[in-house]
Design a protein around this motif. Structure first.
Motif, PDB file in Angstrom:
ATOM      1  N   GLN A  71       0.837  -1.195   0.000  1.00  0.00           N
ATOM      2  CA  GLN A  71       0.000   0.000   0.000  1.00  0.00           C
ATOM      3  C   GLN A  71       0.876   1.250   0.000  1.00  0.00           C
ATOM      4  O   GLN A  71       0.625   2.198  -0.741  1.00  0.00           O
ATOM      5  CB  GLN A  71      -0.953   0.003   1.186  1.00  0.00           C
ATOM      6  CG  GLN A  71      -1.875   1.216   1.189  1.00  0.00           C
ATOM      7  CD  GLN A  71      -3.016   1.096   2.175  1.00  0.00           C
ATOM      8  OE1 GLN A  71      -3.285   0.016   2.683  1.00  0.00           O
ATOM      9  NE2 GLN A  71      -3.685   2.200   2.427  1.00  0.00           N
ATOM     10  N   ALA A  72       1.915   1.252   0.815  1.00  0.00           N
ATOM     11  CA  ALA A  72       2.825   2.406   0.869  1.00  0.00           C
ATOM     12  C   ALA A  72       3.534   2.604  -0.467  1.00  0.00           C
ATOM     13  O   ALA A  72       3.644   3.736  -0.958  1.00  0.00           O
ATOM     14  CB  ALA A  72       3.836   2.227   1.996  1.00  0.00           C
TER      15      ALA A  72
ATOM     16  N   GLN B 186       3.155   5.753  -3.020  1.00  0.00           N
ATOM     17  CA  GLN B 186       4.342   6.517  -3.383  1.00  0.00           C
ATOM     18  C   GLN B 186       4.581   6.549  -4.891  1.00  0.00           C
ATOM     19  O   GLN B 186       4.907   7.599  -5.448  1.00  0.00           O
ATOM     20  CB  GLN B 186       5.570   5.936  -2.685  1.00  0.00           C
ATOM     21  CG  GLN B 186       6.853   6.680  -2.989  1.00  0.00           C
ATOM     22  CD  GLN B 186       8.050   6.123  -2.245  1.00  0.00           C
ATOM     23  OE1 GLN B 186       7.931   5.209  -1.425  1.00  0.00           O
ATOM     24  NE2 GLN B 186       9.220   6.660  -2.517  1.00  0.00           N
ATOM     25  N   TYR B 187       4.436   5.411  -5.565  1.00  0.00           N
ATOM     26  CA  TYR B 187       4.820   5.332  -6.974  1.00  0.00           C
ATOM     27  C   TYR B 187       3.662   5.406  -7.959  1.00  0.00           C
ATOM     28  O   TYR B 187       3.875   5.698  -9.131  1.00  0.00           O
ATOM     29  CB  TYR B 187       5.622   4.049  -7.230  1.00  0.00           C
ATOM     30  CG  TYR B 187       6.970   4.101  -6.556  1.00  0.00           C
ATOM     31  CD1 TYR B 187       8.009   4.839  -7.107  1.00  0.00           C
ATOM     32  CD2 TYR B 187       7.185   3.453  -5.350  1.00  0.00           C
ATOM     33  CE1 TYR B 187       9.243   4.913  -6.481  1.00  0.00           C
ATOM     34  CE2 TYR B 187       8.415   3.513  -4.719  1.00  0.00           C
ATOM     35  CZ  TYR B 187       9.434   4.249  -5.287  1.00  0.00           C
ATOM     36  OH  TYR B 187      10.652   4.326  -4.663  1.00  0.00           O
ATOM     37  N   ARG B 188       2.441   5.135  -7.493  1.00  0.00           N
ATOM     38  CA  ARG B 188       1.307   5.133  -8.414  1.00  0.00           C
ATOM     39  C   ARG B 188       0.186   6.054  -7.965  1.00  0.00           C
ATOM     40  O   ARG B 188      -0.825   6.183  -8.667  1.00  0.00           O
ATOM     41  CB  ARG B 188       0.778   3.708  -8.586  1.00  0.00           C
ATOM     42  CG  ARG B 188       1.818   2.776  -9.206  1.00  0.00           C
ATOM     43  CD  ARG B 188       1.327   1.348  -9.324  1.00  0.00           C
ATOM     44  NE  ARG B 188       0.228   1.266 -10.275  1.00  0.00           N
ATOM     45  CZ  ARG B 188      -0.889   0.565 -10.053  1.00  0.00           C
ATOM     46  NH1 ARG B 188      -1.055  -0.122  -8.947  1.00  0.00           N
ATOM     47  NH2 ARG B 188      -1.836   0.525 -10.966  1.00  0.00           N
TER      48      ARG B 188
ATOM     49  N   LYS C 143      -3.941   2.145  -1.640  1.00  0.00           N
ATOM     50  CA  LYS C 143      -4.505   0.830  -1.329  1.00  0.00           C
ATOM     51  C   LYS C 143      -3.473  -0.224  -1.692  1.00  0.00           C
ATOM     52  O   LYS C 143      -2.597   0.007  -2.530  1.00  0.00           O
ATOM     53  CB  LYS C 143      -5.795   0.593  -2.111  1.00  0.00           C
ATOM     54  CG  LYS C 143      -5.596   0.571  -3.619  1.00  0.00           C
ATOM     55  CD  LYS C 143      -6.902   0.359  -4.344  1.00  0.00           C
ATOM     56  CE  LYS C 143      -6.651   0.255  -5.835  1.00  0.00           C
ATOM     57  NZ  LYS C 143      -7.852  -0.052  -6.563  1.00  0.00           N
ATOM     58  N   PRO C 144      -3.556  -1.383  -1.042  1.00  0.00           N
ATOM     59  CA  PRO C 144      -2.617  -2.451  -1.418  1.00  0.00           C
ATOM     60  C   PRO C 144      -2.972  -2.999  -2.796  1.00  0.00           C
ATOM     61  O   PRO C 144      -4.085  -2.805  -3.291  1.00  0.00           O
ATOM     62  CB  PRO C 144      -2.831  -3.509  -0.330  1.00  0.00           C
ATOM     63  CG  PRO C 144      -4.198  -3.252   0.205  1.00  0.00           C
ATOM     64  CD  PRO C 144      -4.453  -1.782   0.034  1.00  0.00           C
TER      65      PRO C 144
ATOM     66  N   SER D 261       5.800  -3.820 -10.086  1.00  0.00           N
ATOM     67  CA  SER D 261       7.036  -4.058 -10.833  1.00  0.00           C
ATOM     68  C   SER D 261       7.762  -2.734 -10.999  1.00  0.00           C
ATOM     69  O   SER D 261       7.152  -1.732 -11.367  1.00  0.00           O
ATOM     70  CB  SER D 261       6.717  -4.621 -12.221  1.00  0.00           C
ATOM     71  OG  SER D 261       5.950  -5.784 -12.119  1.00  0.00           O
ATOM     72  N   PHE D 262       9.056  -2.759 -10.757  1.00  0.00           N
ATOM     73  CA  PHE D 262       9.891  -1.575 -10.912  1.00  0.00           C
ATOM     74  C   PHE D 262      11.011  -1.931 -11.874  1.00  0.00           C
ATOM     75  O   PHE D 262      11.844  -2.791 -11.573  1.00  0.00           O
ATOM     76  CB  PHE D 262      10.471  -1.148  -9.561  1.00  0.00           C
ATOM     77  CG  PHE D 262       9.419  -0.832  -8.541  1.00  0.00           C
ATOM     78  CD1 PHE D 262       8.850   0.431  -8.482  1.00  0.00           C
ATOM     79  CD2 PHE D 262       8.983  -1.804  -7.649  1.00  0.00           C
ATOM     80  CE1 PHE D 262       7.878   0.729  -7.544  1.00  0.00           C
ATOM     81  CE2 PHE D 262       8.008  -1.523  -6.706  1.00  0.00           C
ATOM     82  CZ  PHE D 262       7.449  -0.254  -6.658  1.00  0.00           C
TER      83      PHE D 262
END
Length: 176
Positions: free
Chosen positions: A60-61, A65-67, A71-72, A77-78
Motif C-alpha cells: 500500500q505504501a 508513493q509510486y502510483r 490501497k494495497p 514491478s519496478f
C-alpha cells in the motif's frame, strides 16, 4: 548464455506468512521468474532481478508513493536502469514486490491455489520489467497470451478464463 542462467534472482521473504503458506516458496519464485525470462529478450551479460515477498501494508505504501493509489495491490514491478550498473557488474532488470494478504485473498476468490496464483503474478511482474505492458487491448492480448503459454508449461490453467473474479473486474487491465 541463456536467460535462465545469466540472470540472478534474489528472493527476499519479508513476511513469514508466505513461507508458511507456500511449500518450496523460493524455488517456485525462481522457477516462475526464469520461465518468464526465458520467453523474452534480456540484456547480454550478467543481470539480476529482485523479488520481495511482503504484506499489504508495504505494498500500500509503495502503491501510494509510486502510483498515487492509497490501497494495497497484488504485485508491483519496478524496471531497472541498465545505465546504473557499474562496468562488469550485473545489470538490474528490476524489482518485484508482492503482498501476501492480497494475493492470498485473490487466490481464494478465484478458486486457485496460492502457489499457482503466485506463479502467475511472478510471471506477470517479470514480463513487466522486460518491457511488456497491458495498457491497451493489443498489449494486453500479447502479454496475456505469453503468460498463458508460460504457465501452461507448469500445468497451470489459463488465469484469464472467464470466472467470478474476472467478471467482477479483477483482471489486470481493469484494475480498480
Amino acid at each position: 548464455m541463456s536467460a535462465t542462467t545469466a540472470v540472478e534472482i534474489a528472493v527476499d521473504i519479508a513476511d513469514p506468512a508466505w513461507q508458511a503458506a507456500v511449500p518450496g516458496l523460493e524455488e517456485l519464485v525462481v522457477r516462475a521468474a526464469q520461465a518468464a525470462l526465458a520467453s523474452a529478450e534480456v540484456p547480454n551479460g550478467p543481470a539480476e532481478l529482485a523479488v520481495r515477498l511482503t504484506g499489504d501494508a508495504e505494498l500500500q505504501a509503495l502503491n501510494l508513493q509510486y502510483r498515487g493509489k492509497d490501497k494495497p495491490t497484488n504485485v508491483l514491478s519496478f524496471t531497472g536502469d541498465p545505465e546504473d550498473a557499474f562496468p562488469g557488474e550485473p545489470v538490474s532488470l528490476g524489482d518485484l514486490a508482492l503482498a501476501y494478504e492480497t494475493v492470498a485473498r485473490e487466490a481464494s476468490e478465484q478458486g486457485k491455489s496460492l502457489a499457482d496464483h503466485l506463479s502467475h503474478l511472478i510471471v506477470h511482474g517479470t514480463l513487466h520489467v522486460l518491457g511488456y505492458d497491458h495498457e491497451t487491448e493489443e498489449e494486453a492480448a500479447e502479454m496475456e497470451a505469453l503468460e498463458v503459454r508460460i504457465l501452461s508449461g507448469f500445468g497451470i490453467a489459463d488465469p484469464y478464463l472467464p470466472g467470478p473474479a474476472l467478471e467482477a473486474g479483477a483482471g489486470f487491465l481493469k484494475e480498480a
